[in-house]
Design a protein around this motif. Structure first.
Motif, PDB file in Angstrom:
ATOM      1  N   MET A  33       0.895  -1.329  -0.154  1.00  0.00           N
ATOM      2  CA  MET A  33       0.001   0.094   0.049  1.00  0.00           C
ATOM      3  C   MET A  33       0.805   1.111  -0.079  1.00  0.00           C
ATOM      4  N   ARG A  34       2.018   1.488   0.888  1.00  0.00           N
ATOM      5  CA  ARG A  34       2.842   2.110   0.807  1.00  0.00           C
ATOM      6  C   ARG A  34       3.583   2.624  -0.566  1.00  0.00           C
ATOM      7  N   ASP A  35       4.033   1.543  -1.327  1.00  0.00           N
ATOM      8  CA  ASP A  35       4.839   1.639  -2.431  1.00  0.00           C
ATOM      9  C   ASP A  35       3.994   1.807  -3.598  1.00  0.00           C
ATOM     10  N   THR A  36       2.736   1.511  -3.424  1.00  0.00           N
ATOM     11  CA  THR A  36       1.655   1.382  -4.873  1.00  0.00           C
ATOM     12  C   THR A  36       0.709   2.193  -4.500  1.00  0.00           C
ATOM     13  N   PRO A  37       0.517   3.657  -4.977  1.00  0.00           N
ATOM     14  CA  PRO A  37      -0.518   4.406  -4.493  1.00  0.00           C
ATOM     15  C   PRO A  37      -1.977   3.882  -5.236  1.00  0.00           C
ATOM     16  N   ASN A  38      -3.000   4.175  -4.534  1.00  0.00           N
ATOM     17  CA  ASN A  38      -4.362   3.750  -4.893  1.00  0.00           C
ATOM     18  C   ASN A  38      -4.430   2.259  -5.005  1.00  0.00           C
ATOM     19  N   THR A  39      -3.993   1.681  -3.710  1.00  0.00           N
ATOM     20  CA  THR A  39      -3.877   0.253  -3.600  1.00  0.00           C
ATOM     21  C   THR A  39      -4.703   0.021  -2.405  1.00  0.00           C
ATOM     22  N   GLN A  63      -3.700  -2.779  15.723  1.00  0.00           N
ATOM     23  CA  GLN A  63      -2.554  -2.736  15.029  1.00  0.00           C
ATOM     24  C   GLN A  63      -2.694  -2.222  13.749  1.00  0.00           C
ATOM     25  N   ILE A  64      -3.661  -3.141  12.958  1.00  0.00           N
ATOM     26  CA  ILE A  64      -3.841  -2.752  11.694  1.00  0.00           C
ATOM     27  C   ILE A  64      -4.405  -1.361  11.435  1.00  0.00           C
ATOM     28  N   SER A  65      -5.373  -0.969  12.092  1.00  0.00           N
ATOM     29  CA  SER A  65      -5.850   0.516  12.061  1.00  0.00           C
ATOM     30  C   SER A  65      -4.810   1.475  12.391  1.00  0.00           C
ATOM     31  N   THR A  66      -3.888   1.127  13.345  1.00  0.00           N
ATOM     32  CA  THR A  66      -2.975   2.237  13.555  1.00  0.00           C
ATOM     33  C   THR A  66      -1.870   2.374  12.537  1.00  0.00           C
ATOM     34  N   ASP A  67      -1.476   0.921  11.975  1.00  0.00           N
ATOM     35  CA  ASP A  67      -0.612   0.918  10.938  1.00  0.00           C
ATOM     36  C   ASP A  67      -1.081   1.651   9.585  1.00  0.00           C
ATOM     37  N   ILE A  68      -2.448   1.197   9.225  1.00  0.00           N
ATOM     38  CA  ILE A  68      -3.043   1.899   8.233  1.00  0.00           C
ATOM     39  C   ILE A  68      -2.951   3.510   8.005  1.00  0.00           C
ATOM     40  N   PHE A  69      -3.104   3.816   9.168  1.00  0.00           N
ATOM     41  CA  PHE A  69      -3.434   5.621   9.249  1.00  0.00           C
ATOM     42  C   PHE A  69      -1.783   5.932   8.951  1.00  0.00           C
ATOM     43  N   LYS A  70      -0.861   5.165   9.555  1.00  0.00           N
ATOM     44  CA  LYS A  70       0.558   5.818   9.032  1.00  0.00           C
ATOM     45  C   LYS A  70       0.623   5.677   7.833  1.00  0.00           C
ATOM     46  N   VAL A  71       0.488   4.672   7.119  1.00  0.00           N
ATOM     47  CA  VAL A  71       0.750   4.483   5.710  1.00  0.00           C
ATOM     48  C   VAL A  71      -0.191   5.759   4.888  1.00  0.00           C
ATOM     49  N   ALA A  72      -1.565   5.845   5.269  1.00  0.00           N
ATOM     50  CA  ALA A  72      -2.464   6.681   4.660  1.00  0.00           C
ATOM     51  C   ALA A  72      -1.953   8.493   4.962  1.00  0.00           C
ATOM     52  N   ASP A  74       1.393   9.164   5.242  1.00  0.00           N
ATOM     53  CA  ASP A  74       2.506   9.058   4.336  1.00  0.00           C
ATOM     54  C   ASP A  74       2.268   9.636   3.307  1.00  0.00           C
ATOM     55  N   LEU A  75       1.004   9.009   2.557  1.00  0.00           N
ATOM     56  CA  LEU A  75       0.795   9.096   1.321  1.00  0.00           C
ATOM     57  C   LEU A  75      -0.409  10.185   0.857  1.00  0.00           C
ATOM     58  N   GLU A  76      -0.710  11.029   2.088  1.00  0.00           N
ATOM     59  CA  GLU A  76      -1.853  11.900   2.112  1.00  0.00           C
ATOM     60  C   GLU A  76      -2.819  11.456   1.511  1.00  0.00           C
ATOM     61  N   ALA A  77      -3.395  10.201   1.848  1.00  0.00           N
ATOM     62  CA  ALA A  77      -4.459   9.452   1.518  1.00  0.00           C
ATOM     63  C   ALA A  77      -5.756   9.460   2.391  1.00  0.00           C
ATOM     64  N   THR A  78      -6.747   8.890   1.994  1.00  0.00           N
ATOM     65  CA  THR A  78      -7.785   8.741   2.988  1.00  0.00           C
ATOM     66  C   THR A  78      -8.176   7.002   3.125  1.00  0.00           C
ATOM     67  N   VAL A  79      -8.628   6.864   4.236  1.00  0.00           N
ATOM     68  CA  VAL A  79      -8.979   5.383   4.536  1.00  0.00           C
ATOM     69  C   VAL A  79     -10.607   5.192   4.536  1.00  0.00           C
ATOM     70  N   THR A  80     -10.822   4.034   3.792  1.00  0.00           N
ATOM     71  CA  THR A  80     -12.141   3.536   3.595  1.00  0.00           C
ATOM     72  C   THR A  80     -12.201   2.240   4.253  1.00  0.00           C
ATOM     73  N   VAL A  81     -13.405   1.925   4.665  1.00  0.00           N
ATOM     74  CA  VAL A  81     -13.453   0.491   5.411  1.00  0.00           C
ATOM     75  C   VAL A  81     -14.697  -0.182   4.667  1.00  0.00           C
ATOM     76  N   ARG A  82     -14.676  -1.389   4.330  1.00  0.00           N
ATOM     77  CA  ARG A  82     -15.517  -2.497   3.974  1.00  0.00           C
ATOM     78  C   ARG A  82     -15.285  -3.718   4.645  1.00  0.00           C
ATOM     79  N   PHE A  83     -16.401  -4.268   5.048  1.00  0.00           N
ATOM     80  CA  PHE A  83     -16.371  -5.444   6.151  1.00  0.00           C
ATOM     81  C   PHE A  83     -17.511  -6.180   5.618  1.00  0.00           C
TER      82      PHE A  83
END
Length: 152
Positions: A33-39, A63-72, A74-83
Motif C-alpha cells: 500500500m505504501r509503495d503502490t498508490p491507490n492500492t 494494530q492494523i488500524s494504527t498501521d494503515i493510518f501511518k501509511v495513509a 505518508d501518502l496523504e491518502a484517505t482510509v475507507t472500510v468495507r467489512f
C-alpha cells in the motif's frame, strides 16, 4: 462464492503466533500500500467454523488500524472500510446489518463484492468502531449436542 476458486498467498498452522502471522501476512500488504498508490488490501481468514479465525484476526484490529493510518498519512491518502463475511457460501455486508451481497468476477478477473458498504474513517478509533459494528452482525453458529434420552 460457491462456484469460485480462490488462491491463497500462504497458510499458517496452529504453531504460528499472532505476531508471526501479522509480520508474514499483514506487513507485506502495508508495504505494498505504501509503495503502490491507490492500492487496497484485504486480510482474509478462511477455515472451518470454530478453528480460531475470529480469535486470531481480532488480535490485529488495533494494530492494523494504527498501521494503515501511518501509511495513509505518508501518502496523504484517505482510509475507507468495507467489512464482509462469507458464510454458507454467501457473502454478507457487515456494515449494512448483514445484508446479502453478490460476489462477482470483473472482466479483468478480479473478485468484486457488489453493493458493499464503504465507510470513510478519519482515525484508527473509527476503524475499530466500524469493526465492532460489523462483528455484531456476523452470522454465528454455536454447536451443542446433548445426548438423547435413548443414549442414557
Amino acid at each position: 462464492v460457491q462456484n469460485h476458486g480462490f488462491g491463497f498467498d500462504a497458510a499458517f498452522g496452529e504453531e504460528c503466533s499472532n505476531d508471526q502471522l501479522y509480520m508474514a501476512a499483514v506487513e507485506p500488504l502495508l508495504r505494498k500500500m505504501r509503495d503502490t498508490p491507490n492500492t487496497s488490501a484485504t486480510v482474509f481468514a478462511y477455515g472451518q467454523t470454530g478453528s480460531g479465525k475470529t480469535y486470531t484476526i481480532s488480535s490485529f484490529y488495533s494494530q492494523i488500524s494504527t498501521d494503515i493510518f501511518k501509511v495513509a498519512q505518508d501518502l496523504e491518502a484517505t482510509v475507507t472500510v468495507r467489512f464482509f463475511e462469507v458464510y454458507g457460501g454467501k457473502a454478507f455486508d457487515l456494515l449494512a446489518g448483514g445484508a446479502h451481497c453478490l460476489v462477482q468476477e470483473s472482466a479483468k478477473g478480479e473478485v468484486c463484492v457488489v453493493g458493499l458498504t464503504e465507510c470513510n474513517a478519519a482515525n484508527p478509533e473509527i476503524v475499530c468502531g466500524l469493526i465492532t459494528v460489523g462483528l455484531g452482525c456476523r452470522k454465528t453458529c454455536l454447536l451443542y449436542t446433548s445426548p438423547s434420552p435413548r443414549d442414557s
